[in-house]
Design an enzyme around this catalytic site. Structure first.
Site, PDB file in Angstrom:
ATOM      1  N   SER A 136     -10.177  -0.439   6.954  1.00 30.86           N
ATOM      2  CA  SER A 136      -9.555  -0.366   5.628  1.00 30.86           C
ATOM      3  C   SER A 136      -8.817  -1.597   5.141  1.00 30.86           C
ATOM      4  O   SER A 136      -8.405  -1.631   3.984  1.00 30.86           O
ATOM      5  CB  SER A 136      -8.604   0.818   5.574  1.00 30.86           C
ATOM      6  OG  SER A 136      -9.344   1.982   5.370  1.00 30.86           O
ATOM      7  N   LYS A 188       0.861  -1.190   0.000  1.00 26.36           N
ATOM      8  CA  LYS A 188       0.000   0.000   0.000  1.00 26.36           C
ATOM      9  C   LYS A 188       0.894   1.237   0.000  1.00 26.36           C
ATOM     10  O   LYS A 188       1.915   1.266   0.705  1.00 26.36           O
ATOM     11  CB  LYS A 188      -0.892  -0.036   1.252  1.00 26.36           C
ATOM     12  CG  LYS A 188      -1.914   1.082   1.330  1.00 26.36           C
ATOM     13  CD  LYS A 188      -2.849   0.913   2.530  1.00 26.36           C
ATOM     14  CE  LYS A 188      -3.908   1.993   2.608  1.00 26.36           C
ATOM     15  NZ  LYS A 188      -4.819   1.826   3.748  1.00 26.36           N
ATOM     16  N   SER A 224      -9.839   1.871   2.735  1.00 20.86           N
ATOM     17  CA  SER A 224      -8.945   2.622   1.886  1.00 20.86           C
ATOM     18  C   SER A 224      -7.913   1.773   1.161  1.00 20.86           C
ATOM     19  O   SER A 224      -7.300   2.246   0.216  1.00 20.86           O
ATOM     20  CB  SER A 224      -8.213   3.674   2.719  1.00 20.86           C
ATOM     21  OG  SER A 224      -7.388   3.050   3.695  1.00 20.86           O
TER      22      SER A 224
HETATM   23  N1  GLN Z   1     -13.417   4.219   5.973  1.00 23.30           N
HETATM   24  C1  GLN Z   1     -12.884   4.697   7.212  1.00 23.30           C
HETATM   25  C2  GLN Z   1     -12.490   6.143   7.045  1.00 23.30           C
HETATM   26  O1  GLN Z   1     -12.746   6.678   6.035  1.00 23.30           O
HETATM   27  C3  GLN Z   1     -11.728   3.860   7.641  1.00 23.30           C
HETATM   28  C4  GLN Z   1     -10.501   4.114   6.873  1.00 23.30           C
HETATM   29  C5  GLN Z   1      -9.326   3.307   7.316  1.00 23.30           C
HETATM   30  O2  GLN Z   1      -9.483   2.290   7.991  1.00 23.30           O
HETATM   31  N2  GLN Z   1      -8.136   3.799   6.992  1.00 23.30           N
HETATM   32  O3  GLN Z   1     -11.945   6.746   7.894  1.00 23.30           O
END
Ligand code: GLN
Length: 488
Positions: A175, A76, A151
């Site tokens: 995410s 990532k 994400s």
């Molecule tokens: N979807 C969640 C957010 O937008 C979690 C994102 C994540 O786990 N990095 O914050």
């Protein structure tokens, strides 16, 4: 070859059936075709990969290979990788070449893994659909009209489409697990503090945790064994022995007590998801596990609590991107004030700005007690619910996400509906517990994930429970149509 798991590739390399160089070339070719349309990668590091593959083959012929030596991996783009662009999905870091590598990267490099490239992601990991990326949305290989989740959407899509046998992800509120669910792969978010955060660009430091995104639980166990462990450079990293996570995979789950929180099966859950999750639970019953109804009474507080805590921490973490020290700087600033304002205004996307504003507001004098302090109190209540539940059950199960993958553009105008994609995953981060998602079916041709939540440091149990299911089912082996027969 591309459809082999990490465990099978490790075996093949060891027996000399193929070299890491051959393997790496196959994946690089697949990234270019049929993977090119998915937009999974921000950077493809082909030359570095071929050099690393050759080095891995040399170590093997010198008798110095471990189980992961020579196996390709995608990272990532949130992990700093020395000498390689590390953008975090943002225009702000579009020109940032990391001067050092994150601990996760260092560990996997020293285990001999071969980096194929850096995967696309929501900007600064803020999002649930990969649509906030400066580099454009990623597509879901099961249906290219759909999002891959976020994400860590690029990582999930790449593993599902067999563009990489494994990828790294990070999980602040879901995410790793939510994109794993939406793309039909296996994802593990470890206990907070199990894996070092050093060199992982910070979003919300008290929630962020890195983990593996793989096809199988066995593969996740192999890679977590190399990723986890104490790191003096991360003060929240726990000094605790790292077990061999593959050791306990074969234990039968007979007698396992599975808690089913009523709150995870109520209103808002799509029926196709509910059916696939129920079928998976019946499979566990057949294996001798016991299903027990439980309650996590404060789980309704998790989304609002998270959307105070995470923005508050991000507003502080992202203050370092000021146009002076890192990344993007605006053209011809009039003065210092103008430089700060325009660099941040132009460098950050809309969702990131929204979070910074919410966070700054929640932390400001006069509002701190009403929002931030209150959120910390709710966070304690949420953790206590889990503590009580684990007095009665061994693991907790439920859906990972309330629906299958939605279409690109479907939720972009409605941030709150987007935030609800993580309704079942967020509490796990607030409590710091380990959680997994494994594929358990399809609804309307799109994958469904089962979430398995464990008590602190019970990754061995989660992996064991997931592995036992994967021994008797084949959802983890299904390849998205269109990605099966392209290149070898
Ligand atoms: N979807 C969640 C957010 O937008 C979690 C994102 C994540 O786990 N990095 O914050």
């Amino acid at each position: 070859m591309y459809s082999k798991t990490v465990a099978e590739l490790s075996d093949g390399l060891q027996k000399g059936e193929f070299s890491s160089e051959e393997l790496t070339r196959i994946y690089l070719d697949r990234i270019n075709n049929p993977g090119e349309d998915l937009n999974c990668f921000i950077s493809i590091t082909a030359e570095l990969a071929m050099d690393a593959a050759k080095a891995a083959d040399r170590s093997r012929s010198n008798g110095k290979a471990g189980p992961l030596t020579g196996i390709p991996i995608a990272h990532k783009d949130i992990f700093c990788t020395e000498g390689v662009k590390t953008s975090c999905g943002s225009r702000m870091l579009d020109n940032f070449i990391a001067p050092y590598s994150a601990t996760v990267i260092q560990r996997l490099n020293s285990a001999g893994m071969v980096m194929l490239g850096k995967t696309n992601m929501d900007e600064f990991a803020m999002g649930s659909s990969n649509e906030t990326s400066h580099y454009g949305p990623v597509k879901n290989p099961w249906d290219t009209r759909a999002v891959p989740g976020g994400s860590s959407g690029g990582s999930a899509s790449a593993v599902a489409a067999r563009l990489a046998p494994i990828a790294t992800g990070t999980d602040t509120g879901g995410s790793i697990r939510q994109p794993a669910a939406l793309c039909g792969i296996t994802g593990l978010k470890p206990t907070y503090g199990r894996v070092s955060r050093y060199g992982m660009i910070a979003f919300a430091s008290s929630l962020d945790q890195a983990g593996p995104m793989t096809r199988t639980a066995e593969d996740a166990a192999m890679v977590l064994t190399a990723m986890a462990g104490f790191d003096p450079r991360d003060s929240t990293c726990v000094d605790r022995e790292v077990p061999d996570y593959t050791a306990g995979l074969d234990t039968p789950v007979k007698g396992l007590k599975i808690g089913l929180p009523g709150e995870f099966f109520g209103e808002g859950l799509d029926s196709g998801v509910a059916d696939a999750v129920q079928a998976a639970l019946s499979e566990y019953e057949k294996l001798g596990a016991e299903l027990i109804d439980i309650s996590l009474p404060n789980s309704g507080l998790s989304v609002p609590t998270y959307y105070v805590v995470a923005p508050a921490e991000c507003s502080s973490n992202l203050s370092r991107f000021d146009g002076v020290r890192f990344g993007y700087r605006c053209e011809n600033p009039k003065d210092l004030e103008d430089l700060y304002k325009r660099s941040r205004g132009e460098g950050f996307g809309e969702e990131v700005k929204r979070r910074i504003m919410i966070g700054t507001y929640a932390l400001s004098a006069g509002y701190y007690d009403a929002y931030y302090l209150k959120a910390q109190q709710c966070r304690r209540l949420i953790s206590d619910d889990f503590r009580k539940a684990y007095e009665k059950v061994d693991v907790i199960m439920g859906p990972t996400a309330p629906s299958v993958a939605f279409n690109i553009g479907e939720k972009t105008d409605d941030p709150v509906s987007m935030y609800l994609s993580d309704i079942y995953t967020i509490a796990v981060n607030l409590a710091g517990l380990p959680g997994m998602s494994i594929p358990v079916g399809l609804a309307d041709g799109r994958p469904v994930g089962l979430q398995i939540i464990g008590n602190y440091f019970e990754e061995p149990r989660l992996l064991n429970v997931a592995h036992q299911y994967q021994l008797v089912t084949d959802w983890h082996q299904q390849i998205p149509p269109g990605f099966a027969d392209a290149i070898p």
